[in-house]
Motif scaffolding. Structure first.
Motif, PDB file in Angstrom:
ATOM      1  N   ALA A 155       0.766  -1.168   0.248  1.00 30.86           N
ATOM      2  CA  ALA A 155       0.081   0.363   0.392  1.00 30.86           C
ATOM      3  C   ALA A 155       0.871   1.130   0.540  1.00 30.86           C
ATOM      4  CB  ALA A 155      -1.047   0.067   0.465  1.00 30.86           C
ATOM      5  N   SER A 156       0.254   1.995  -0.290  1.00 29.90           N
ATOM      6  CA  SER A 156       1.368   3.624  -0.909  1.00 29.90           C
ATOM      7  C   SER A 156       0.951   5.061   0.461  1.00 29.90           C
ATOM      8  CB  SER A 156       0.706   4.111  -1.636  1.00 29.90           C
ATOM      9  OG  SER A 156      -0.117   4.232  -2.478  1.00 29.90           O
ATOM     10  N   ARG A 157      -0.930   4.237   0.918  1.00 33.32           N
ATOM     11  CA  ARG A 157      -1.400   5.219   2.003  1.00 33.32           C
ATOM     12  C   ARG A 157      -1.917   4.291   2.809  1.00 33.32           C
ATOM     13  NH1 ARG A 157      -5.126   9.179  -0.979  1.00 33.32           N
ATOM     14  NH2 ARG A 157      -3.155   9.459  -2.436  1.00 33.32           N
ATOM     15  N   VAL A 158      -2.417   4.832   4.243  1.00 35.74           N
ATOM     16  CA  VAL A 158      -3.397   4.811   5.420  1.00 35.74           C
ATOM     17  C   VAL A 158      -4.672   5.685   5.327  1.00 35.74           C
ATOM     18  CG1 VAL A 158      -3.895   3.853   8.013  1.00 35.74           C
ATOM     19  CG2 VAL A 158      -1.149   4.348   6.872  1.00 35.74           C
ATOM     20  N   VAL A 159      -5.980   4.685   4.997  1.00 39.43           N
ATOM     21  CA  VAL A 159      -6.818   4.926   4.155  1.00 39.43           C
ATOM     22  C   VAL A 159      -7.802   5.075   6.428  1.00 39.43           C
ATOM     23  CG1 VAL A 159      -9.665   6.032   3.480  1.00 39.43           C
ATOM     24  CG2 VAL A 159      -6.828   5.070   2.445  1.00 39.43           C
ATOM     25  N   PHE A 160      -8.193   5.686   6.402  1.00 43.44           N
ATOM     26  CA  PHE A 160      -8.751   5.582   7.521  1.00 43.44           C
ATOM     27  C   PHE A 160     -10.297   6.198   7.965  1.00 43.44           C
ATOM     28  CE2 PHE A 160      -4.944   7.602   8.632  1.00 43.44           C
ATOM     29  CZ  PHE A 160      -4.339   6.425   9.045  1.00 43.44           C
ATOM     30  N   GLY A 161     -11.374   4.921   7.497  1.00 46.36           N
ATOM     31  CA  GLY A 161     -13.078   5.669   6.724  1.00 46.36           C
ATOM     32  C   GLY A 161     -13.442   6.580   8.252  1.00 46.36           C
ATOM     33  N   THR A 162     -15.162   6.300   7.543  1.00 44.90           N
ATOM     34  CA  THR A 162     -15.992   7.340   8.264  1.00 44.90           C
ATOM     35  C   THR A 162     -15.941   6.360   9.984  1.00 44.90           C
ATOM     36  OG1 THR A 162     -17.445   6.616   7.359  1.00 44.90           O
ATOM     37  CG2 THR A 162     -16.070   8.441   6.553  1.00 44.90           C
ATOM     38  N   GLU A 163     -16.227   4.881   9.940  1.00 41.81           N
ATOM     39  CA  GLU A 163     -16.721   4.151  10.921  1.00 41.81           C
ATOM     40  C   GLU A 163     -15.675   4.339  11.843  1.00 41.81           C
ATOM     41  OE1 GLU A 163     -19.889   3.220  11.101  1.00 41.81           O
ATOM     42  OE2 GLU A 163     -20.265   3.968   8.979  1.00 41.81           O
ATOM     43  N   ALA A 164     -16.503   3.579  13.035  1.00 48.35           N
ATOM     44  CA  ALA A 164     -15.491   3.059  14.337  1.00 48.35           C
ATOM     45  C   ALA A 164     -14.024   2.012  13.826  1.00 48.35           C
ATOM     46  CB  ALA A 164     -16.171   3.428  15.742  1.00 48.35           C
ATOM     47  N   ILE A 165     -15.337   1.353  13.329  1.00 46.71           N
ATOM     48  CA  ILE A 165     -14.435  -0.046  13.338  1.00 46.71           C
ATOM     49  C   ILE A 165     -13.402  -0.201  12.017  1.00 46.71           C
ATOM     50  CG2 ILE A 165     -14.037  -2.108  13.148  1.00 46.71           C
ATOM     51  CD1 ILE A 165     -15.158  -1.428  15.666  1.00 46.71           C
ATOM     52  N   ASP A 166     -11.799  -0.241  11.918  1.00 46.44           N
ATOM     53  CA  ASP A 166     -11.302   0.124  10.688  1.00 46.44           C
ATOM     54  C   ASP A 166     -10.697  -1.221  10.316  1.00 46.44           C
ATOM     55  OD1 ASP A 166     -10.924   2.522   8.055  1.00 46.44           O
ATOM     56  OD2 ASP A 166     -10.149   3.446  10.291  1.00 46.44           O
ATOM     57  N   VAL A 167      -9.888  -1.361   9.395  1.00 45.50           N
ATOM     58  CA  VAL A 167      -8.644  -2.344   9.037  1.00 45.50           C
ATOM     59  C   VAL A 167      -7.695  -2.440   9.350  1.00 45.50           C
ATOM     60  CG1 VAL A 167      -8.017  -3.480   6.804  1.00 45.50           C
ATOM     61  CG2 VAL A 167      -9.901  -2.379   6.183  1.00 45.50           C
ATOM     62  N   PRO A 168      -7.450  -2.978  11.043  1.00 44.54           N
ATOM     63  CA  PRO A 168      -5.833  -3.907  10.793  1.00 44.54           C
ATOM     64  C   PRO A 168      -4.960  -3.214   9.318  1.00 44.54           C
ATOM     65  CG  PRO A 168      -7.053  -5.560  11.781  1.00 44.54           C
ATOM     66  CD  PRO A 168      -7.436  -4.352  10.521  1.00 44.54           C
ATOM     67  N   VAL A 169      -3.523  -2.252  10.056  1.00 42.72           N
ATOM     68  CA  VAL A 169      -2.500  -2.025   9.605  1.00 42.72           C
ATOM     69  C   VAL A 169      -1.753  -1.421  10.537  1.00 42.72           C
ATOM     70  CG1 VAL A 169      -3.001   0.077   9.996  1.00 42.72           C
ATOM     71  CG2 VAL A 169      -1.738  -0.100   8.222  1.00 42.72           C
ATOM     72  N   ARG A 170      -0.227  -1.856   9.611  1.00 34.46           N
ATOM     73  CA  ARG A 170       1.233  -1.854  10.130  1.00 34.46           C
ATOM     74  C   ARG A 170       1.696  -0.734   9.001  1.00 34.46           C
ATOM     75  NH1 ARG A 170       3.343  -6.503  13.099  1.00 34.46           N
ATOM     76  NH2 ARG A 170       5.071  -6.247  12.832  1.00 34.46           N
ATOM     77  N   VAL A 171       2.709   0.102  10.068  1.00 34.85           N
ATOM     78  CA  VAL A 171       3.654   1.061   9.197  1.00 34.85           C
ATOM     79  C   VAL A 171       4.519   0.892  10.292  1.00 34.85           C
ATOM     80  CG1 VAL A 171       3.593   3.514   8.704  1.00 34.85           C
ATOM     81  CG2 VAL A 171       1.076   2.377   9.020  1.00 34.85           C
TER      82      VAL A 171
END
Length: 193
Positions: A155-171
């Motif tokens: 991925a080239s970016r981390v996207v923060f959605g409009t819901e309280a639950i998001d997709v797990p991510v490691r940076v």
């Protein structure tokens, strides 16, 4: 009439002192019995510092210089971890901001820094507010990888959605001294490992 050489020396000292009975700050020296009255009373004055006093001053100065040098030298590993902590807090703020604005917000690393973008009708636009403005890297960061567990693509970016639950991510932030990983579990909170 003076009966002893000691009394004669004391009498001379009183005469030199003007009859006050004291000879100043120093104890009155005792003249030898063979000294002539014209020789007078010699006073010894100490001036300067002793070797011990000089050594104490040098030790204290050395300690102060070494303490100053220690506080001025920062640990590069600590700087990298502080940058990861700062970024983790910005991720949490971006997630909260995406929910409040009801628009997705994305974090994107750049050469020498990073920025946050907001999704609009016209596409992704950089945010210019005080908290999520574009920034330069601190802590000696030289590279970044973004990994979504379970995804095979980079991925080239981390996207923060409009819901309280998001997709797990490691940076993962890389520097010359090592790496620091920011882990988002999907509940809006991020931790540095």
């Amino acid at each position: 009439m003076i009966h002893s050489p000691l009394r004669a020396a004391q009498a001379l000292a009183r005469a030199a002192d003007g009859g006050r009975g004291k000879t100043g700050d120093m104890a009155s020296p005792i003249a030898s019995p063979n000294a002539s009255p014209s020789a007078g009373v010699r006073r010894r004055h100490q001036t300067g510092f002793t070797l011990l006093e000089m050594m104490v001053v040098l030790v204290i100065a050395g300690l102060l210089v070494s303490l100053t040098a220690l506080t001025m030298t920062r640990n590069p590993r600590t700087d990298l971890n502080e940058e990861a902590q700062r970024l983790a807090l910005l991720f949490e703020s971006a997630g909260d901001e995406a929910q409040v604005r009801a628009r997705p917000i994305a974090w994107q690393p750049l050469d020498g820094g990073f920025r946050f973008d907001m999704r609009t009708e016209d596409g992704w636009r950089p945010l210019r507010d005080d908290l999520l403005k574009p920034r330069q890297w601190e802590g000696g960061v030289t590279g970044v990888t973004i990994d979504y567990p379970g995804s095979s693509s980079q991925a080239s970016r981390v996207v923060f959605g409009t819901e309280a639950i998001d997709v797990p991510v490691r940076v993962t932030l890389f520097s010359a001294v090592g790496r620091a990983t920011i882990v988002g579990t999907g509940n809006g909170r991020y931790e540095v490992h």
